[in-house]
Design a protein around this motif. Structure first.
Motif: not given
Length: 325
Positions: A240-259
């Motif tokens: 569960g912790e690994a999945d959460r970290q992956i989701q946070v990383a995916d969100g950060y990556a999407a944010e940076r790409v959009n920016m």
């Protein structure tokens, strides 16, 4: 007087008296031997001149006397017959007499080369009285020999722990089928309907050692189960912790790409305007930059001080501190 009594005895010994008396005795004996009663829990097999004639059920029956017809009483097909192996529920004297044979038949070798004492019983019914009487001579010994052979085979194919625990019911069911198959081949006229394993224990000489081994195996299984419980508790949490970290990383990556995409789009839009009117665009960019500078504040909340490096635009500042310049 004596002569008169002697004459009376001679009268009883005359053929005219003896022959009817003998006939009466013979007829009475024949009548008595030709009538018999079969109990409710029995069957009667009748032979005539030594050959099988018929089977009779419960009730009052007749047969030809003078040993022409002979009857053999057999337990009925609803009467349960029991054979015990490894123990005897009889008087103590008889138990001691057969103790050696009992121990011998109950000692077996398992599939993992351990010795075990097995006590069991079989229960059967006589379903064919004719076959039961005339097919096999040593009936009880044959039943015991076949039963011992079957149980030895089944126990010898399994490990000792399986025989003592998980495989008990399987051994009992297989033993019923295997025994009935062999009894049918012999034509004994019986049907085994139950095999029940009683005590299954190691021999007395190794009982303590076996209990130690069994306890060690139980401890091993307990530790394994505890390890599995800890594993099952930790792995989902870590996953569960690994999945959460992956989701946070995916969100950060999407944010940076959009920016980045937004910055590129904005730069392209400014560049297009610059190409159309470079001077105006340059002036507008300068004004926007100055607006941002003047609008921003330092960490202590004060506006930033602007100093012209060439001091061309410096204004004189009046010293208002105590009238001193």
């Amino acid at each position: 007087m004596a002569e008169k009594q002697k004459g009376d005895w001679k009268r009883f010994l005359k053929p005219s008296f003896l022959i009817p008396l003998i006939l009466i005795i013979v007829v009475a004996g024949a009548f008595a031997s030709s009538i018999f009663v079969v109990d409710q829990a029995e069957q009667a097999v009748i032979t005539r001149f030594g050959r099988y004639y018929k089977t009779l059920g419960p009730g009052l029956h007749t047969k030809i006397p003078f040993e022409i017809d002979k009857k053999f009483i057999v337990p009925g097909n609803k009467v349960v017959q029991t054979e015990q192996f490894g123990f005897k529920t009889t008087r103590s004297g008889i138990l001691n007499q057969y103790q050696n044979n009992i121990t011998k038949e109950s000692t077996m070798l398992t599939g993992d080369l351990n010795i075990v004492d097995v006590e069991w019983i079989i229960q059967y019914r006589i379903v064919d009285p004719r076959a039961w009487l005339f097919t096999v001579q040593e009936k009880e010994q044959t039943i015991r020999d076949i039963s011992r052979s079957v149980i030895n085979t089944l126990v010898g194919d399994r490990a000792i722990l399986a025989v003592m625990s998980s495989e008990r019911s399987n051994i009992e069911n297989l033993a019923v089928d295997m025994m009935n198959e062999q009894f049918t081949q012999l034509g004994m006229g019986i049907n085994v309907f139950a095999v029940k394993l009683q005590n299954i224990v190691p021999p007395a000489g190794v009982q303590d050692a076996f209990e130690d081994v069994n306890k060690a195996i139980q401890d091993m299984n307990r530790f394994i189960n505890e390890g599995k419980e800890s594993y099952n508790a930790e792995i989902p949490r870590a996953q569960g912790e690994a999945d959460r970290q992956i989701q946070v990383a995916d969100g950060y990556a999407a944010e940076r790409v959009n920016m980045a995409k937004g910055d590129v789009a904005r730069f392209n839009a400014v560049y297009e305007e610059y190409r159309k009117a470079p001077a105006i665009t340059r002036e507008r960019l300068y004004l926007e930059a100055m607006e941002q500078v003047f609008a921003s504040s330092t960490e202590d909340g004060k506006k930033p001080a602007l100093i012209d490096s060439e001091l061309d635009n410096m204004l004189p500042i009046k010293n208002l501190s105590n009238g001193k310049n």
